[in-house]
Structures are given as C-alpha cells and as structure tokens.
Design a protein around this motif. Structure first.
Motif, PDB file in Angstrom:
ATOM      1  N   THR A   1      41.270  50.006  34.494  1.00 43.76           N
ATOM      2  CA  THR A   1      41.205  49.796  36.039  1.00 43.76           C
ATOM      3  C   THR A   1      39.907  49.095  36.473  1.00 43.76           C
ATOM      4  O   THR A   1      39.531  48.560  37.460  1.00 43.76           O
TER       5      THR A   1
ATOM      6  N   ASN B   1      39.020  46.327  38.985  1.00 43.61           N
ATOM      7  CA  ASN B   1      38.147  46.591  40.206  1.00 43.61           C
ATOM      8  C   ASN B   1      37.054  45.463  39.958  1.00 43.61           C
ATOM      9  O   ASN B   1      36.358  44.969  41.113  1.00 43.61           O
TER      10      ASN B   1
ATOM     11  N   ALA C   1      38.882  42.052  41.403  1.00 47.73           N
ATOM     12  CA  ALA C   1      39.068  42.355  42.780  1.00 47.73           C
ATOM     13  C   ALA C   1      37.729  42.062  43.689  1.00 47.73           C
ATOM     14  O   ALA C   1      37.965  42.129  44.637  1.00 47.73           O
TER      15      ALA C   1
ATOM     16  N   LEU D   1      35.550  44.652  43.706  1.00 45.81           N
ATOM     17  CA  LEU D   1      35.099  45.810  44.185  1.00 45.81           C
ATOM     18  C   LEU D   1      33.802  46.274  43.383  1.00 45.81           C
ATOM     19  O   LEU D   1      33.140  47.093  43.770  1.00 45.81           O
TER      20      LEU D   1
ATOM     21  N   SER E   1      35.755  39.840  47.072  1.00 45.14           N
ATOM     22  CA  SER E   1      36.886  40.438  47.452  1.00 45.14           C
ATOM     23  C   SER E   1      37.619  39.643  48.167  1.00 45.14           C
ATOM     24  O   SER E   1      37.371  38.561  48.764  1.00 45.14           O
ATOM     25  N   GLY E   2      39.020  39.944  48.275  1.00 47.42           N
ATOM     26  CA  GLY E   2      39.860  39.185  49.234  1.00 47.42           C
ATOM     27  C   GLY E   2      40.576  37.899  48.589  1.00 47.42           C
ATOM     28  O   GLY E   2      41.286  37.066  49.267  1.00 47.42           O
TER      29      GLY E   2
ATOM     30  N   TYR F   1      45.878  42.800  45.253  1.00 42.25           N
ATOM     31  CA  TYR F   1      45.594  43.927  44.158  1.00 42.25           C
ATOM     32  C   TYR F   1      46.536  45.122  44.559  1.00 42.25           C
ATOM     33  O   TYR F   1      46.706  45.452  45.877  1.00 42.25           O
TER      34      TYR F   1
ATOM     35  N   LEU G   1      47.591  49.201  43.897  1.00 41.48           N
ATOM     36  CA  LEU G   1      47.169  50.342  43.021  1.00 41.48           C
ATOM     37  C   LEU G   1      48.079  51.124  42.531  1.00 41.48           C
ATOM     38  O   LEU G   1      49.389  50.905  43.207  1.00 41.48           O
TER      39      LEU G   1
ATOM     40  N   LYS H   1      49.433  54.123  43.447  1.00 43.36           N
ATOM     41  CA  LYS H   1      50.341  54.629  44.424  1.00 43.36           C
ATOM     42  C   LYS H   1      50.787  53.498  45.131  1.00 43.36           C
ATOM     43  O   LYS H   1      50.027  52.431  45.503  1.00 43.36           O
TER      44      LYS H   1
ATOM     45  N   LEU I   1      50.663  53.477  48.412  1.00 38.96           N
ATOM     46  CA  LEU I   1      49.503  53.260  49.617  1.00 38.96           C
ATOM     47  C   LEU I   1      49.937  52.678  50.867  1.00 38.96           C
ATOM     48  O   LEU I   1      49.165  52.355  51.639  1.00 38.96           O
TER      49      LEU I   1
ATOM     50  N   LEU J   1      49.726  43.798  56.712  1.00 32.34           N
ATOM     51  CA  LEU J   1      48.133  44.389  56.549  1.00 32.34           C
ATOM     52  C   LEU J   1      47.299  43.059  55.989  1.00 32.34           C
ATOM     53  O   LEU J   1      46.106  42.909  57.043  1.00 32.34           O
ATOM     54  N   PRO J   2      47.554  42.626  55.061  1.00 34.88           N
ATOM     55  CA  PRO J   2      46.314  41.755  54.390  1.00 34.88           C
ATOM     56  C   PRO J   2      46.129  40.484  55.373  1.00 34.88           C
ATOM     57  O   PRO J   2      45.266  39.925  55.605  1.00 34.88           O
TER      58      PRO J   2
ATOM     59  N   VAL K   1      43.862  41.709  57.975  1.00 32.29           N
ATOM     60  CA  VAL K   1      42.541  41.619  57.872  1.00 32.29           C
ATOM     61  C   VAL K   1      42.004  40.255  57.766  1.00 32.29           C
ATOM     62  O   VAL K   1      40.697  39.947  58.010  1.00 32.29           O
TER      63      VAL K   1
ATOM     64  N   ARG L   1      53.907  43.561  50.281  1.00 30.35           N
ATOM     65  CA  ARG L   1      52.566  43.489  51.092  1.00 30.35           C
ATOM     66  C   ARG L   1      51.432  42.876  49.950  1.00 30.35           C
ATOM     67  O   ARG L   1      50.771  41.870  50.437  1.00 30.35           O
TER      68      ARG L   1
ATOM     69  N   PHE M   1      49.394  39.358  50.703  1.00 29.59           N
ATOM     70  CA  PHE M   1      48.144  39.299  50.383  1.00 29.59           C
ATOM     71  C   PHE M   1      47.752  37.944  49.733  1.00 29.59           C
ATOM     72  O   PHE M   1      46.896  37.133  50.001  1.00 29.59           O
TER      73      PHE M   1
ATOM     74  N   THR N   1      43.130  54.131  49.403  1.00 27.42           N
ATOM     75  CA  THR N   1      43.578  53.203  50.625  1.00 27.42           C
ATOM     76  C   THR N   1      42.358  52.372  51.076  1.00 27.42           C
ATOM     77  O   THR N   1      42.558  51.139  51.275  1.00 27.42           O
TER      78      THR N   1
ATOM     79  N   ARG O   1      39.945  51.342  49.248  1.00 28.18           N
ATOM     80  CA  ARG O   1      39.559  50.342  48.073  1.00 28.18           C
ATOM     81  C   ARG O   1      40.678  49.090  48.412  1.00 28.18           C
ATOM     82  O   ARG O   1      40.301  48.242  48.105  1.00 28.18           O
ATOM     83  N   LEU O   2      42.089  49.470  48.505  1.00 28.31           N
ATOM     84  CA  LEU O   2      42.967  48.733  48.880  1.00 28.31           C
ATOM     85  C   LEU O   2      42.414  47.755  49.789  1.00 28.31           C
ATOM     86  O   LEU O   2      42.577  46.364  49.794  1.00 28.31           O
TER      87      LEU O   2
ATOM     88  N   GLN P   1      39.469  46.991  50.869  1.00 26.85           N
ATOM     89  CA  GLN P   1      38.315  46.182  50.530  1.00 26.85           C
ATOM     90  C   GLN P   1      38.802  45.025  49.695  1.00 26.85           C
ATOM     91  O   GLN P   1      38.085  43.993  49.751  1.00 26.85           O
ATOM     92  N   SER P   2      39.580  45.437  48.709  1.00 24.58           N
ATOM     93  CA  SER P   2      40.215  44.336  47.935  1.00 24.58           C
ATOM     94  C   SER P   2      40.726  43.373  48.828  1.00 24.58           C
ATOM     95  O   SER P   2      40.808  42.141  48.398  1.00 24.58           O
ATOM     96  N   MET P   3      41.494  43.684  49.907  1.00 21.49           N
ATOM     97  CA  MET P   3      41.833  42.476  50.939  1.00 21.49           C
ATOM     98  C   MET P   3      40.740  41.927  51.582  1.00 21.49           C
ATOM     99  O   MET P   3      40.955  40.754  52.122  1.00 21.49           O
ATOM    100  N   GLY P   4      39.514  42.291  51.408  1.00 16.96           N
ATOM    101  CA  GLY P   4      38.278  41.631  52.162  1.00 16.96           C
ATOM    102  C   GLY P   4      37.983  42.201  53.334  1.00 16.96           C
ATOM    103  O   GLY P   4      37.422  41.660  54.189  1.00 16.96           O
TER     104      GLY P   4
ATOM    105  N   GLN Q   1      37.478  46.750  60.418  1.00 16.29           N
ATOM    106  CA  GLN Q   1      38.873  46.932  59.775  1.00 16.29           C
ATOM    107  C   GLN Q   1      39.251  48.022  59.232  1.00 16.29           C
ATOM    108  O   GLN Q   1      40.390  48.643  59.540  1.00 16.29           O
TER     109      GLN Q   1
ATOM    110  N   TYR R   1      42.215  50.240  60.754  1.00 20.03           N
ATOM    111  CA  TYR R   1      43.413  50.631  60.180  1.00 20.03           C
ATOM    112  C   TYR R   1      43.791  51.723  59.557  1.00 20.03           C
ATOM    113  O   TYR R   1      44.752  52.323  59.186  1.00 20.03           O
TER     114      TYR R   1
END
Lengths: 247, 254
Positions: A43, A47, A50, A52, A71-72, A76, A78, A80, A82, A95-96, A99, A143, A147, B152, B154-155, B157-160, B165, B169
C-alpha cells in the motif's frame, strides 16, 4: 496510452525502512499485479505513486513525465468501495470530475453512457446502501475509471467480497478491461487472483520490501475462464510460491 | 405488516400517558384536594388560554422572533467555531476548553449582566440565545468533521482534491446527522433562552407576560403560557425533523 515507470523507489517512516530500491514498469493496457504478504509495503508503493507520500529516493514517471509527489494523476481505488452514503451512485462516480471542476451537468453526461458498460443500468439515482456488494464495487470501478481512463491503481479491489461474488467480479472485470482497457497496477495477497487477472506478477518481499521476482502469465486474458482448473495455472502458482520462499 | 400493531401502540402510549396525567390532575382539582389558587385545573388553564389567546399570540410572536434570530446567529457562530477549530489544531487546543468552561456558567447569572450592558431591547436577548445555542452546534459539528473517514479523505486527496473540496464532499455532509441532532437541542434552548431573558427585562414576549401574570397571581394564565412554550418547542423540534428529511433524503431509504 499510458506507461508507468517506477525507478529506484525507497521509502522510510521515521523508525523503519519500508521500501528499498523498488523498480517496476507498467506498459500500456497491461494488468500487472504486485503480490506480497500483508504489511510488506504494498500500500505504501501505491500511496507513493498516487502522490499521497513523497519517496525518500527514486522517481515515478507517467508517460515519461515525472509525477513524483503529485496527486490527481493516476486513479486510485482503495480496499473498501468508499462510496459516499449520502450521494447517489451517479453523484458518487462523477466525484473525480467534480474535483477537477467539471460542472455537474457535464460530468453526469460523461458518466451516463458508461453505466451500461459497467453493468450499472438503473442505479444512477440509487444510494449505495441500496446496492449489493458486487454492484457497489462496480460503481467504485466506474468512479475509478472516470478518475483516469488511462492508468489505475487498485488496492486489493476484491478483498471485501465473498468468494462467489469474487469469482463473478473477476470475470466481469476482465470483460470490462477487454472493452475499455486501462493500464492497471493492482495489489493482492491472493495468489490465485494474481494469476487469473494479470499479464505479469511482481513479487514484493523482504523487510524493507523490494521486488524479488517477476512472473509473466502467458495465457491471453480472453482465455482465462476456468484457467484456475488447469495444470498451467498450478505451474504458475508453484513458481510464485517458490519466489515467495514458501516451498 | 406484523410489526405494524406494536408500532401504533408505541406511538399511542406517550399520548395515553399524557391524557391520564391530565385526567388525574383534573380529578385532584375538582375534588378540592388542592386549593384552586395554588393549582388551577386543566380546564381552568384551557379557559385562560382561550380568553388570553390574542395577547398570548402577540407575545409569542416576539419570543419566537427572538428565538429564531438568536438560533440562526448561534448556528452561524457554532459553524464558524467548528470550522476554525477543525482547520487549526492550535485553536482546537486553546479554545475548546474555554468553550466547555463557558457552559458551566449558569444562564441566569449572565442574563442580568447582559441586560445591564446592552439594555432592555433585542440585543441582550439575542446574545443570550447565541451563548446557549452555539455550544451544542459547535460540539456536534466539530466531532462530525473530526470523525470523517480517513480512507475517504485519502481517496479524495488522490483525486487531487483540495481542503475546501474535502470539506464540501466529505466532512460537511458527513457531519449533518450530528448537526441535526444538536439543532433539535438548540431549538428548545433558544425558546427557553428567550423567555429567561425576557423575565429580566423587556417590554413584550412570553417571559414578560409570565412575570406579569405571576405578579397578579393568575396561575391559570401562568400554566397556559408554560404549555404554550412547551408546545412551541415541540413544534419547532418537529420542524427540524421535517427539514432533516428534506436535506438528507438518503436517510429516508435506509
């Protein structure tokens, strides 16, 4: 077109080295697995990719461009699903895009044809808790795809599902990847899953973790149905177990 | 279908309990067990309520206006506090204990001071209501924000996603159930706060009416206004429920 390259990646938390000199490549449209024991730093690699975490040493290149610590860039997923319980499936998967400041209307339009592609017709206005585990996982995949349709990181994407659903999801996943290929790096500690889904398998082991082996799975992904019942499959499994030092 | 009948009974039970209480109360009064000037009967209270209806409504309007203004300001203050304390750990560590401490000061002790400082008009009343209502809002929102799922986040954040935001969200919608829980408490605090502040000085409102009827020993009217205040609080709490269902449609389908 997406090609991901990880060069000489090392990472340490304050008290312990986690990864040392990890090198791996993900070619365009490939599905590659990182297989290793829990707590082996899998993991952490994700990270780092990604964005992070920032590596102590090494670089991460996407299509030759240095994306270390940003990032972005790569989607990614995870362990679960989520999915946010207070958003409809439709609003979860976009959502992506939100963002990235895409308007809600444009994002919904972009997502709408993909619902059929991902076997999620009619779930747009539903809430996550109204869906089965497998369906939720599909929504999480959609999702992830919205992304980035180029490259994805999947952290044990099927581990939360029961065995029956898992088998179905494996087949479904390979079908979807056939239609809309995404360069994918995924993590698992399930050897069978690694062999069924991947083009190549990297073995991550040791402390600090490093890549200790690589196995190429020869059988085309279109012929993976009942693959697990063949002697060929067992040969791969034996090979991997040897590399893991379990035999 | 099977579960329906116990459901109806469970809904009727509290209603029945109130009815029994009222009947017993009426019997006690009618039998002359308690002198009328000490405890008016429910029928007397109802008569007083009808005879003073217009006056009561005029005063109630003032009290409600104060309560709503104060509550709204209290929500704004509570929201701002929670937001800042969630964002800045230094503020959380330094201000949080102060906020807790502020709640140990009894309302009735600050109210006269506020009247002394700000006069008999609206200001001290609104201030008192803010002081009593912001606390539950702050605490609940803050705990909602802080308990946001780290995976969540972290997810996203990975999307930027940036801080705003992630707040929009994840943290904010995630804190809504706690927020509405505390709003239900704050609504009743707001009404009580308004009445208390009116006791201590003012020209109209249910608190003013209360002090007047108390001085003239009209206990039937006293009880009438008490019931009115309770009813107003209950109605407003119900209103919060209705708003919550509108704002959080996903809970409906749970």
């Amino acid at each position: 077109m997406a090609e991901l390259e990880i060069r000489n990646l090392s990472f340490a938390y304050e008290d312990a080295d986690v990864l040392r000199d990890v090198n791996l490549v993900l070619h365009d449209r490939e599905i590659v697995c990182i297989l290793g024991a829990s707590g082996g730093g899998k993991t952490t690699i994700f990270n780092l990719i990604a964005g992070l975490l920032f590596p102590g040493e090494g670089r991460i290149l996407l299509n030759g461009r240095d994306i270390t610590g940003t990032s972005g860039q790569i989607s990614y997923m995870l362990q679960k699903d989520l999915l946010l319980p207070y958003r409809t499936i439709e609003d979860n998967v976009i959502l992506p895009l939100l963002v990235r400041h895409v308007s809600k209307k444009a994002a919904r339009e972009a997502a709408s044809p993909l619902f059929a592609e991902f076997g999620l017709e009619g779930t747009q206005k539903k809430y996550p808790h109204q869906l089965s585990g497998g369906m939720r996982q599909r929504a999480a995949f959609l999702r992830t795809y919205l992304f980035s349709g180029e490259a994805a990181l999947l952290d044990e994407p099927f581990s939360a599902l029961d065995t029956m659903t898992k088998g179905d999801m494996h087949r479904w996943y390979l079908d979807v990847m056939e239609k809309i290929p995404v360069s994918t790096l995924f993590i698992t500690h399930d050897i069978d899953e690694a062999i069924i889904l991947s083009d190549r398998v990297y073995i991550l082991s040791g402390k600090p973790g490093t890549i200790t082996g690589e196995v190429k799975i020869g059988r085309p992904k279109t012929e993976r149905r009942d693959f697990a019942l063949t002697t060929e499959f067992l040969e791969y499994k034996k090979q991997i177990l040897e590399l893991l030092g379990r035999k | 279908m099977k579960r329906k009948s116990p459901n109806i009974i469970s809904k009727l039970l509290p209603f029945a309990a109130v009815m029994i209480l009222l009947v017993v109360w009426q019997i006690v009064c009618s039998a002359g067990l308690v002198p009328k000037y000490l405890l008016p009967s429910p029928v007397d209270v109802f008569k007083a309520f009808i005879s003073d209806f217009r006056l009561l409504m005029e005063h109630a309007l003032v009290t409600l206006a104060e309560a709503m203004l104060g509550l709204f300001a209290g929500i704004v203050v509570g929201f701002a506090m929670a937001l800042l304390m969630d964002r800045f750990e230094v503020l959380y560590l330094s201000v949080y204990p102060l906020i807790i401490l502020s709640q140990t000061i009894p309302t009735v002790a600050i109210a006269p001071l506020l009247v002394l400082w700000f006069g008999y008009e609206m200001t001290p009343k609104i201030l008192l209501i803010i002081l009593t209502t912001f606390f539950p809002i702050t605490i609940s929102l803050l705990s909602g924000f802080r308990s946001a799922d780290t995976d969540t986040i972290r997810l996203l954040q990975s999307m930027g996603a940036d801080r705003m935001q992630i707040f929009r969200y994840v943290k904010f919608p995630g804190a809504l159930p706690q927020f509405f829980g505390s709003l239900r408490i704050s609504v009743s605090y707001a009404i009580v706060g308004a009445v208390i502040s009116e006791w201590l000085g003012g020209f109209s409102g249910l608190g003013v009416y209360m002090t007047r009827v108390k001085k003239s020993f009209s206990f039937d009217k006293m009880f009438a206004v008490i019931f009115l205040i309770s009813a107003a609080s209950l109605l407003l709490m119900k209103l919060v429920d209705v708003i919550q269902k509108k704002v959080m449609p996903w809970e409906e389908s749970l």
